[in-house]
Design a protein around this motif. Sequence first.
Motif, PDB file in Angstrom:
ATOM      1  N   ALA A 287       0.811  -1.227   0.000  1.00  0.00           N
ATOM      2  CA  ALA A 287       0.000   0.000   0.000  1.00  0.00           C
ATOM      3  C   ALA A 287       0.844   1.276   0.000  1.00  0.00           C
ATOM      4  N   PRO A 288       1.934   1.364   0.764  1.00  0.00           N
ATOM      5  CA  PRO A 288       2.726   2.601   0.735  1.00  0.00           C
ATOM      6  C   PRO A 288       3.336   2.923  -0.634  1.00  0.00           C
ATOM      7  N   LEU A 289       3.391   1.929  -1.527  1.00  0.00           N
ATOM      8  CA  LEU A 289       3.911   2.166  -2.872  1.00  0.00           C
ATOM      9  C   LEU A 289       2.824   2.648  -3.834  1.00  0.00           C
ATOM     10  N   GLY A 290       1.588   2.671  -3.369  1.00  0.00           N
ATOM     11  CA  GLY A 290       0.494   3.116  -4.223  1.00  0.00           C
ATOM     12  C   GLY A 290      -0.388   2.008  -4.753  1.00  0.00           C
ATOM     13  N   PHE A 291      -0.086   0.756  -4.427  1.00  0.00           N
ATOM     14  CA  PHE A 291      -0.987  -0.336  -4.777  1.00  0.00           C
ATOM     15  C   PHE A 291      -2.245  -0.216  -3.914  1.00  0.00           C
ATOM     16  N   ARG A 292      -3.406  -0.467  -4.493  1.00  0.00           N
ATOM     17  CA  ARG A 292      -4.629  -0.473  -3.694  1.00  0.00           C
ATOM     18  C   ARG A 292      -5.604  -1.502  -4.247  1.00  0.00           C
ATOM     19  N   PRO A 293      -6.523  -1.965  -3.426  1.00  0.00           N
ATOM     20  CA  PRO A 293      -7.444  -3.010  -3.881  1.00  0.00           C
ATOM     21  C   PRO A 293      -8.275  -2.538  -5.073  1.00  0.00           C
ATOM     22  N   TYR A 294      -8.389  -3.388  -6.060  1.00  0.00           N
ATOM     23  CA  TYR A 294      -9.227  -3.076  -7.217  1.00  0.00           C
ATOM     24  C   TYR A 294     -10.705  -3.112  -6.825  1.00  0.00           C
ATOM     25  N   VAL A 295     -11.053  -4.015  -5.915  1.00  0.00           N
ATOM     26  CA  VAL A 295     -12.438  -4.138  -5.439  1.00  0.00           C
ATOM     27  C   VAL A 295     -12.591  -3.223  -4.231  1.00  0.00           C
ATOM     28  N   ALA A 296     -13.374  -2.160  -4.380  1.00  0.00           N
ATOM     29  CA  ALA A 296     -13.462  -1.143  -3.335  1.00  0.00           C
ATOM     30  C   ALA A 296     -14.126  -1.652  -2.063  1.00  0.00           C
ATOM     31  N   ASP A 297     -15.145  -2.480  -2.197  1.00  0.00           N
ATOM     32  CA  ASP A 297     -15.905  -2.959  -1.040  1.00  0.00           C
ATOM     33  C   ASP A 297     -15.208  -4.167  -0.432  1.00  0.00           C
ATOM     34  N   PRO A 298     -14.667  -4.060   0.793  1.00  0.00           N
ATOM     35  CA  PRO A 298     -13.966  -5.208   1.393  1.00  0.00           C
ATOM     36  C   PRO A 298     -14.849  -6.439   1.534  1.00  0.00           C
ATOM     37  N   ALA A 299     -16.159  -6.244   1.662  1.00  0.00           N
ATOM     38  CA  ALA A 299     -17.068  -7.369   1.887  1.00  0.00           C
ATOM     39  C   ALA A 299     -17.164  -8.286   0.674  1.00  0.00           C
ATOM     40  N   VAL A 300     -16.818  -7.791  -0.511  1.00  0.00           N
ATOM     41  CA  VAL A 300     -16.946  -8.622  -1.707  1.00  0.00           C
ATOM     42  C   VAL A 300     -15.593  -8.856  -2.385  1.00  0.00           C
ATOM     43  N   ARG A 301     -14.502  -8.667  -1.647  1.00  0.00           N
ATOM     44  CA  ARG A 301     -13.188  -9.010  -2.188  1.00  0.00           C
ATOM     45  C   ARG A 301     -12.985 -10.517  -2.092  1.00  0.00           C
ATOM     46  N   LEU A 302     -12.543 -11.098  -3.180  1.00  0.00           N
ATOM     47  CA  LEU A 302     -12.277 -12.527  -3.229  1.00  0.00           C
ATOM     48  C   LEU A 302     -10.990 -12.823  -2.458  1.00  0.00           C
ATOM     49  N   PRO A 303     -11.057 -13.614  -1.383  1.00  0.00           N
ATOM     50  CA  PRO A 303      -9.857 -13.844  -0.569  1.00  0.00           C
ATOM     51  C   PRO A 303      -8.742 -14.588  -1.298  1.00  0.00           C
ATOM     52  N   THR A 304      -9.103 -15.378  -2.312  1.00  0.00           N
ATOM     53  CA  THR A 304      -8.119 -16.257  -2.943  1.00  0.00           C
ATOM     54  C   THR A 304      -7.449 -15.670  -4.179  1.00  0.00           C
ATOM     55  N   VAL A 305      -7.970 -14.557  -4.698  1.00  0.00           N
ATOM     56  CA  VAL A 305      -7.318 -13.855  -5.809  1.00  0.00           C
ATOM     57  C   VAL A 305      -7.321 -12.372  -5.462  1.00  0.00           C
ATOM     58  N   LEU A 306      -6.178 -11.881  -5.001  1.00  0.00           N
ATOM     59  CA  LEU A 306      -6.064 -10.490  -4.581  1.00  0.00           C
ATOM     60  C   LEU A 306      -5.803  -9.625  -5.811  1.00  0.00           C
ATOM     61  N   ALA A 307      -6.810  -8.838  -6.195  1.00  0.00           N
ATOM     62  CA  ALA A 307      -6.676  -7.944  -7.347  1.00  0.00           C
ATOM     63  C   ALA A 307      -6.230  -6.581  -6.849  1.00  0.00           C
ATOM     64  N   LEU A 308      -5.058  -6.129  -7.306  1.00  0.00           N
ATOM     65  CA  LEU A 308      -4.481  -4.867  -6.865  1.00  0.00           C
ATOM     66  C   LEU A 308      -4.359  -3.897  -8.031  1.00  0.00           C
ATOM     67  N   ARG A 309      -4.918  -2.715  -7.874  1.00  0.00           N
ATOM     68  CA  ARG A 309      -4.739  -1.655  -8.870  1.00  0.00           C
ATOM     69  C   ARG A 309      -3.298  -1.156  -8.778  1.00  0.00           C
ATOM     70  N   LEU A 310      -2.658  -1.015  -9.925  1.00  0.00           N
ATOM     71  CA  LEU A 310      -1.245  -0.636  -9.951  1.00  0.00           C
ATOM     72  C   LEU A 310      -1.064   0.862  -9.734  1.00  0.00           C
ATOM     73  N   PRO A 311       0.053   1.260  -9.143  1.00  0.00           N
ATOM     74  CA  PRO A 311       0.326   2.698  -8.971  1.00  0.00           C
ATOM     75  C   PRO A 311       0.488   3.389 -10.328  1.00  0.00           C
ATOM     76  N   GLY A 312       0.253   4.666 -10.365  1.00  0.00           N
ATOM     77  CA  GLY A 312       0.440   5.440 -11.586  1.00  0.00           C
ATOM     78  C   GLY A 312       1.873   5.351 -12.080  1.00  0.00           C
ATOM     79  N   GLY A 313       2.041   5.150 -13.383  1.00  0.00           N
ATOM     80  CA  GLY A 313       3.366   5.079 -13.972  1.00  0.00           C
ATOM     81  C   GLY A 313       4.096   3.771 -13.760  1.00  0.00           C
ATOM     82  N   PHE A 314       3.435   2.796 -13.172  1.00  0.00           N
ATOM     83  CA  PHE A 314       4.077   1.513 -12.876  1.00  0.00           C
ATOM     84  C   PHE A 314       4.272   0.722 -14.170  1.00  0.00           C
ATOM     85  N   ASP A 315       5.461   0.186 -14.373  1.00  0.00           N
ATOM     86  CA  ASP A 315       5.790  -0.581 -15.576  1.00  0.00           C
ATOM     87  C   ASP A 315       5.346  -2.029 -15.389  1.00  0.00           C
TER      88      ASP A 315
END
Length: 384
Positions: A287-315
């Motif tokens: 999280a301190p690098l700018g990664f954040r959950p793609y699924v905004a609502d924690p109640a419906v995040r799939l525990p077995t596949v963590l989808a992370l939105r990439l930080p801006g400019g990330f290669d």
Amino acid sequence: MFEDTHDPFARHILLTPGPTPIHPRAQRALLHGMLGHMDPLVFALNGEIQQGLREMYGTAPDTFTALLAGTGSLGMEAGFANLVEPGDEVLVCVNGSFGARMAEMAARYGARVRQVTAPLGEAIDPAAVAAQLDGAALVAVVHGETSTGVLNPVPEIAELVRGSGALLTVDAVTTAGMEPFHMQDWGIDYVYTGAQKCLSAPPGLAPVAISDRALARYAARRTPTPLWYCDFGGLRDYWVDHSYHHTVPVNLHYAFHAALGAALEEGLEARQRRAAEVGEAILAALAPLGFRPYVADPAVRLPTVLALRLPGGFDDAGIRRALRERDISVTGGLGPTAGLIWRLGLMGEAARPAPYRALMAALEELLGERGLVDRFEEALAVTA
């Protein structure tokens, strides 16, 4: 002659949404001496697999279970092939690539498909399902949408479907075997997964469970099942009556038996906790690098596949390529999310601290950032 340059003992770190690292017991079981698919010892093994699947899926005591000789997509197709006839109304929940695949398959078998949709990263709304239930012969939903990391509310959807007379088929590819699943209590008629997902067995088998209601629908078909290979009747001939239908991959059965036994011994609740704890530690580290959950609502995040939105400019492609050169595989987005997210697998043997500790150490080096491993370890210590 082809030159074999692959080191069979090299330890590659798989952090993908599948396949997952093979469980050591399953790896050893692959070396079992070959037996014929009609051998009494294989039939005895299959009986133990069937009972283990009833426990994993939470079925009624006599529910028919089996392994299809193919991956999870064959499990998906077999359900539509056996339970759908041309002209049937089929309601498919679509909020990602695998829901869309369900809709395509149902249409290919002649269904009149209606879709309940939700935006990518959001769960299916049960009220939207209720609004379109009228006239549906079958409802199909993906429990854990692998392409976006969303956990759909299958128990709530199932409760609605039970009162409609429709059958319910569920894709449990990224849920069954890693967390409690309750086929009987929820009222599910057909469910499938893939051996290489939560159970950490080799790819090539699709474990299925089929309710009595589904078998009755199959028996009432007006025309034969168009997919001969996975005809429910043929499967029962082999798995129940022990008569020949087709040659099953015997050594994959042995490996699957070992992996399933290991999962049930550990306990599905314990496996669920393990995935959640590692997932929380990954978030704390990145999280301190700018990664954040793609699924905004924690109640419906799939525990077995963590989808992370990439930080801006990330290669995305460059970093994943550099990780691959270090024998670490990470999967990016699929379709519309390509280049936008990473999808980190937390199934089976991947949902352990060691492989993700290695990822954090590699990212520290590649990104020139320090503290990822420390934050990862601190978060694990809090949940221990």
